[in-house]
Design a protein around this motif. Structure first.
Motif, PDB file in Angstrom:
ATOM      1  N   GLY A 240      13.151  16.446  30.939  1.00 25.74           N
ATOM      2  CA  GLY A 240      12.573  18.006  31.336  1.00 25.74           C
ATOM      3  C   GLY A 240      11.568  18.687  31.433  1.00 25.74           C
ATOM      4  N   LYS A 241      10.181  18.161  31.753  1.00 21.88           N
ATOM      5  CA  LYS A 241       9.870  18.516  31.614  1.00 21.88           C
ATOM      6  C   LYS A 241       7.968  17.631  31.823  1.00 21.88           C
ATOM      7  CE  LYS A 241      10.382  20.161  27.827  1.00 21.88           C
ATOM      8  NZ  LYS A 241      11.449  19.868  26.280  1.00 21.88           N
ATOM      9  N   ASP A 242       7.292  18.152  31.675  1.00 25.84           N
ATOM     10  CA  ASP A 242       5.642  17.555  33.051  1.00 25.84           C
ATOM     11  C   ASP A 242       4.970  17.391  31.443  1.00 25.84           C
ATOM     12  OD1 ASP A 242       3.368  16.173  33.590  1.00 25.84           O
ATOM     13  OD2 ASP A 242       3.594  17.724  36.004  1.00 25.84           O
ATOM     14  N   ALA A 243       5.487  15.875  30.938  1.00 22.49           N
ATOM     15  CA  ALA A 243       5.083  15.186  29.668  1.00 22.49           C
ATOM     16  C   ALA A 243       2.992  14.410  29.501  1.00 22.49           C
ATOM     17  CB  ALA A 243       5.377  14.680  29.106  1.00 22.49           C
ATOM     18  N   SER A 244       2.643  14.778  31.086  1.00 21.80           N
ATOM     19  CA  SER A 244       1.313  14.122  31.394  1.00 21.80           C
ATOM     20  C   SER A 244       0.026  13.922  29.617  1.00 21.80           C
ATOM     21  CB  SER A 244       0.837  14.676  32.486  1.00 21.80           C
ATOM     22  OG  SER A 244       1.832  14.122  33.354  1.00 21.80           O
ATOM     23  N   ARG A 245       0.469  15.484  29.237  1.00 20.56           N
ATOM     24  CA  ARG A 245      -1.289  15.312  28.630  1.00 20.56           C
ATOM     25  C   ARG A 245      -0.670  14.713  27.499  1.00 20.56           C
ATOM     26  NH1 ARG A 245      -5.631  18.500  28.184  1.00 20.56           N
ATOM     27  NH2 ARG A 245      -6.265  19.158  26.421  1.00 20.56           N
ATOM     28  N   ALA A 246       0.977  14.722  26.853  1.00 18.85           N
ATOM     29  CA  ALA A 246       1.343  14.060  25.915  1.00 18.85           C
ATOM     30  C   ALA A 246       1.615  12.829  25.729  1.00 18.85           C
ATOM     31  CB  ALA A 246       3.092  14.725  25.070  1.00 18.85           C
ATOM     32  N   LEU A 247       1.569  12.055  26.849  1.00 20.82           N
ATOM     33  CA  LEU A 247       1.884  10.451  27.355  1.00 20.82           C
ATOM     34  C   LEU A 247      -0.102  10.094  27.605  1.00 20.82           C
ATOM     35  CD1 LEU A 247       4.398  10.195  29.647  1.00 20.82           C
ATOM     36  CD2 LEU A 247       4.531   9.715  27.794  1.00 20.82           C
ATOM     37  N   ALA A 248      -0.286  10.919  27.625  1.00 27.26           N
ATOM     38  CA  ALA A 248      -2.206  10.345  27.955  1.00 27.26           C
ATOM     39  C   ALA A 248      -2.637  10.074  26.378  1.00 27.26           C
ATOM     40  CB  ALA A 248      -3.187  11.679  28.664  1.00 27.26           C
ATOM     41  N   LYS A 249      -1.885  11.111  25.041  1.00 23.40           N
ATOM     42  CA  LYS A 249      -2.596  11.061  23.965  1.00 23.40           C
ATOM     43  C   LYS A 249      -1.680  10.992  22.954  1.00 23.40           C
ATOM     44  CE  LYS A 249      -4.888  14.767  22.677  1.00 23.40           C
ATOM     45  NZ  LYS A 249      -4.675  16.434  21.951  1.00 23.40           N
ATOM     46  N   MET A 250      -0.386  10.271  23.468  1.00 21.41           N
ATOM     47  CA  MET A 250       0.775   9.403  22.505  1.00 21.41           C
ATOM     48  C   MET A 250       1.042  10.723  21.317  1.00 21.41           C
ATOM     49  SD  MET A 250       1.937   7.088  23.841  1.00 21.41           S
ATOM     50  CE  MET A 250       3.164   6.713  22.473  1.00 21.41           C
ATOM     51  N   SER A 251       1.077  11.875  22.079  1.00 21.18           N
ATOM     52  CA  SER A 251       1.482  12.605  20.811  1.00 21.18           C
ATOM     53  C   SER A 251       2.971  13.024  21.436  1.00 21.18           C
ATOM     54  CB  SER A 251       0.336  14.177  20.963  1.00 21.18           C
ATOM     55  OG  SER A 251       1.388  15.037  20.462  1.00 21.18           O
ATOM     56  N   PHE A 252       3.714  13.814  19.707  1.00 20.16           N
ATOM     57  CA  PHE A 252       5.006  14.561  19.824  1.00 20.16           C
ATOM     58  C   PHE A 252       4.098  16.145  19.163  1.00 20.16           C
ATOM     59  CE2 PHE A 252       5.523  10.143  19.667  1.00 20.16           C
ATOM     60  CZ  PHE A 252       6.431  10.153  20.338  1.00 20.16           C
ATOM     61  N   GLU A 253       3.143  16.372  19.759  1.00 20.86           N
ATOM     62  CA  GLU A 253       3.254  18.326  19.828  1.00 20.86           C
ATOM     63  C   GLU A 253       3.928  18.521  20.898  1.00 20.86           C
ATOM     64  OE1 GLU A 253       2.687  19.256  16.477  1.00 20.86           O
ATOM     65  OE2 GLU A 253       1.858  17.124  16.014  1.00 20.86           O
ATOM     66  N   ASP A 254       4.452  19.728  20.120  1.00 17.96           N
ATOM     67  CA  ASP A 254       5.055  20.781  21.427  1.00 17.96           C
ATOM     68  C   ASP A 254       3.399  21.624  22.359  1.00 17.96           C
ATOM     69  OD1 ASP A 254       7.734  20.324  20.816  1.00 17.96           O
ATOM     70  OD2 ASP A 254       7.438  21.917  19.403  1.00 17.96           O
TER      71      ASP A 254
ATOM     72  N   ILE B  14      -4.083  18.227  32.432  1.00 12.42           N
ATOM     73  CA  ILE B  14      -4.802  17.168  31.617  1.00 12.42           C
ATOM     74  C   ILE B  14      -6.180  17.229  31.764  1.00 12.42           C
ATOM     75  CG2 ILE B  14      -3.361  15.280  32.395  1.00 12.42           C
ATOM     76  CD1 ILE B  14      -4.823  14.803  34.896  1.00 12.42           C
ATOM     77  N   SER B  15      -6.916  18.543  31.665  1.00 16.01           N
ATOM     78  CA  SER B  15      -8.311  18.880  31.673  1.00 16.01           C
ATOM     79  C   SER B  15      -8.578  18.027  30.037  1.00 16.01           C
ATOM     80  CB  SER B  15      -7.988  20.233  31.615  1.00 16.01           C
ATOM     81  OG  SER B  15      -8.027  21.418  30.835  1.00 16.01           O
ATOM     82  N   GLY B  16      -9.418  17.826  30.345  1.00 14.19           N
ATOM     83  CA  GLY B  16     -10.555  17.840  29.107  1.00 14.19           C
ATOM     84  C   GLY B  16     -10.285  16.351  28.382  1.00 14.19           C
ATOM     85  N   LEU B  17      -9.486  15.205  28.754  1.00 12.29           N
ATOM     86  CA  LEU B  17      -9.348  14.109  28.293  1.00 12.29           C
ATOM     87  C   LEU B  17      -9.994  13.251  28.057  1.00 12.29           C
ATOM     88  CD1 LEU B  17      -5.432  14.190  29.727  1.00 12.29           C
ATOM     89  CD2 LEU B  17      -5.958  14.800  27.471  1.00 12.29           C
ATOM     90  N   GLY B  18     -10.323  12.484  27.618  1.00  5.26           N
ATOM     91  CA  GLY B  18     -11.204  11.543  27.211  1.00  5.26           C
ATOM     92  C   GLY B  18     -10.934  10.168  28.859  1.00  5.26           C
ATOM     93  N   PRO B  19     -12.265   9.583  29.374  1.00  4.71           N
ATOM     94  CA  PRO B  19     -11.717   8.321  29.681  1.00  4.71           C
ATOM     95  C   PRO B  19     -10.643   7.817  29.184  1.00  4.71           C
ATOM     96  CG  PRO B  19     -13.669   7.957  28.534  1.00  4.71           C
ATOM     97  CD  PRO B  19     -12.661   9.473  28.182  1.00  4.71           C
ATOM     98  N   PHE B  20     -10.219   7.145  28.142  1.00  4.30           N
ATOM     99  CA  PHE B  20      -9.497   6.428  26.970  1.00  4.30           C
ATOM    100  C   PHE B  20      -8.067   7.210  27.492  1.00  4.30           C
ATOM    101  CE2 PHE B  20     -12.989   4.556  25.211  1.00  4.30           C
ATOM    102  CZ  PHE B  20     -12.855   3.292  24.931  1.00  4.30           C
ATOM    103  N   GLU B  21      -7.937   8.096  27.701  1.00  2.00           N
ATOM    104  CA  GLU B  21      -6.676   8.656  27.639  1.00  2.00           C
ATOM    105  C   GLU B  21      -5.856   9.197  29.169  1.00  2.00           C
ATOM    106  OE1 GLU B  21      -6.901  12.404  23.878  1.00  2.00           O
ATOM    107  OE2 GLU B  21      -8.088  12.151  25.722  1.00  2.00           O
ATOM    108  N   LEU B  22      -6.886   8.938  30.140  1.00  2.00           N
ATOM    109  CA  LEU B  22      -6.613   9.291  31.435  1.00  2.00           C
ATOM    110  C   LEU B  22      -6.199   7.973  31.960  1.00  2.00           C
ATOM    111  CD1 LEU B  22      -9.616  11.127  32.643  1.00  2.00           C
ATOM    112  CD2 LEU B  22      -7.297  11.787  32.525  1.00  2.00           C
ATOM    113  N   GLU B  23      -6.968   7.097  30.864  1.00  2.00           N
ATOM    114  CA  GLU B  23      -6.625   5.084  31.541  1.00  2.00           C
ATOM    115  C   GLU B  23      -5.049   5.028  31.111  1.00  2.00           C
ATOM    116  OE1 GLU B  23      -7.971   0.917  31.014  1.00  2.00           O
ATOM    117  OE2 GLU B  23      -9.022   1.968  30.105  1.00  2.00           O
ATOM    118  N   ALA B  24      -5.024   5.399  30.116  1.00  2.00           N
ATOM    119  CA  ALA B  24      -3.278   5.491  29.340  1.00  2.00           C
ATOM    120  C   ALA B  24      -2.419   6.288  29.959  1.00  2.00           C
ATOM    121  CB  ALA B  24      -3.509   5.529  27.489  1.00  2.00           C
ATOM    122  N   LEU B  25      -2.939   7.402  30.303  1.00  2.00           N
ATOM    123  CA  LEU B  25      -1.965   7.823  31.487  1.00  2.00           C
ATOM    124  C   LEU B  25      -2.046   7.300  32.612  1.00  2.00           C
ATOM    125  CD1 LEU B  25      -0.650  11.039  32.285  1.00  2.00           C
ATOM    126  CD2 LEU B  25      -2.588  11.921  33.153  1.00  2.00           C
ATOM    127  N   GLN B  26      -3.098   6.873  33.587  1.00  2.00           N
ATOM    128  CA  GLN B  26      -2.530   6.079  34.951  1.00  2.00           C
ATOM    129  C   GLN B  26      -1.474   4.969  34.562  1.00  2.00           C
ATOM    130  OE1 GLN B  26      -4.399   7.001  37.447  1.00  2.00           O
ATOM    131  NE2 GLN B  26      -2.629   5.686  38.548  1.00  2.00           N
TER     132      GLN B  26
END
Length: 239
Positions: A117-131, A138-150
């Motif tokens: 029920g959400k757009d969890a793009s940032r959480a998936l990129a960072k593998m985070s479960f924080e609210d 996805i602003s401010g993400l690093g290259p490895f996080e953007l690659e994981a999101l891709q």
């Protein structure tokens, strides 16, 4: 006592069957096996059905995904799995996918239920479960996080059906409009450039005229000085 019973049993088997105790029990085991095989041909299909099917009935097939088009983030929250009659949806990079077939992962009680029920793009990129990371920003993400999101996006595109997109907020459009206005104010117009070129040409023509006049004046002065010099020399040398 046990030995006496066993000896009596062997004598009885030999007296009534004419077989040794070992041969008697072998024949008895073979007869039981034949009985099991023959009785299997006369069992009804209902009785022969595996117990696992009765204990765990087959689940009903999922309905085909319904295209929702463009919806808001608040409307997307209604598809978090709390209502079993609605599909289970999740978004990544603004694209909404139907993940109902993976309800065991994204549904209530699943390990990734907080993403539903959400757009969890940032959480998936960072593998985070924080609210705080349960957002599509996805602003401010690093290259490895953007690659994981891709990689996550490729997985969703290949496994699930896209059913819609998240509607952009009105504030984002206003910001773009203000930036456009600012760029328009900073960039000079075509008319201004033409006016500037006209002014430059006027100044150039004026400077040329002034230089021409100055040159003519200098020539006149030089000619006057030359005549004065000739008169002066003629006075002294009698010419």
């Amino acid at each position: 006592m046990v030995l006496q019973v066993w000896e009596t049993l062997k004598e009885t088997i030999t007296a009534y069957t004419g077989l040794s105790p070992a041969a008697f029990f072998t024949v008895l085991a073979l007869a039981f096996a034949v009985y099991q095989v023959v009785s299997g041909f006369f069992v009804s299909p209902e009785e022969h059905r595996p117990r696992s099917t009765e204990v765990y009935p087959q689940s009903e097939p999922l309905p085909p995904p319904v295209q929702l088009g463009e919806i808001t983030e608040d409307e997307l929250k209604q598809y978090d799995g709390s209502d079993s009659k609605k599909p289970l949806l999740m978004a990544i990079k603004g694209q909404i996918y139907d993940v109902s077939q993976s309800r065991m992962f994204y549904g209530p009680g699943g390990p990734y239920a907080l993403f539903a029920g959400k757009d969890a793009s940032r959480a998936l990129a960072k593998m985070s479960f924080e609210d705080i990371d349960l957002t599509g920003d996805i602003s401010g993400l690093g290259p490895f996080e953007l690659e994981a999101l891709q990689d996550w996006e490729y997985k969703f595109m290949s496994k699930y059906v896209k059913v819609g997109t998240i509607q952009k907020k009105v504030g984002e459009g206003k910001e773009e409009t203000s930036e456009t206005k600012a760029d328009a104010e900073e960039s000079p117009s075509t008319n201004t450039g033409e006016e500037a070129s006209v002014v430059t040409r006027d100044e150039t023509s004026r400077s040329i005229d002034e230089k021409t006049a100055e040159t003519t004046e200098n020539k006149d002065v030089a000619n006057g000085d030359a005549s004065k010099e000739d008169n002066y020399l003629g006075y002294w040398f009698g010419s």
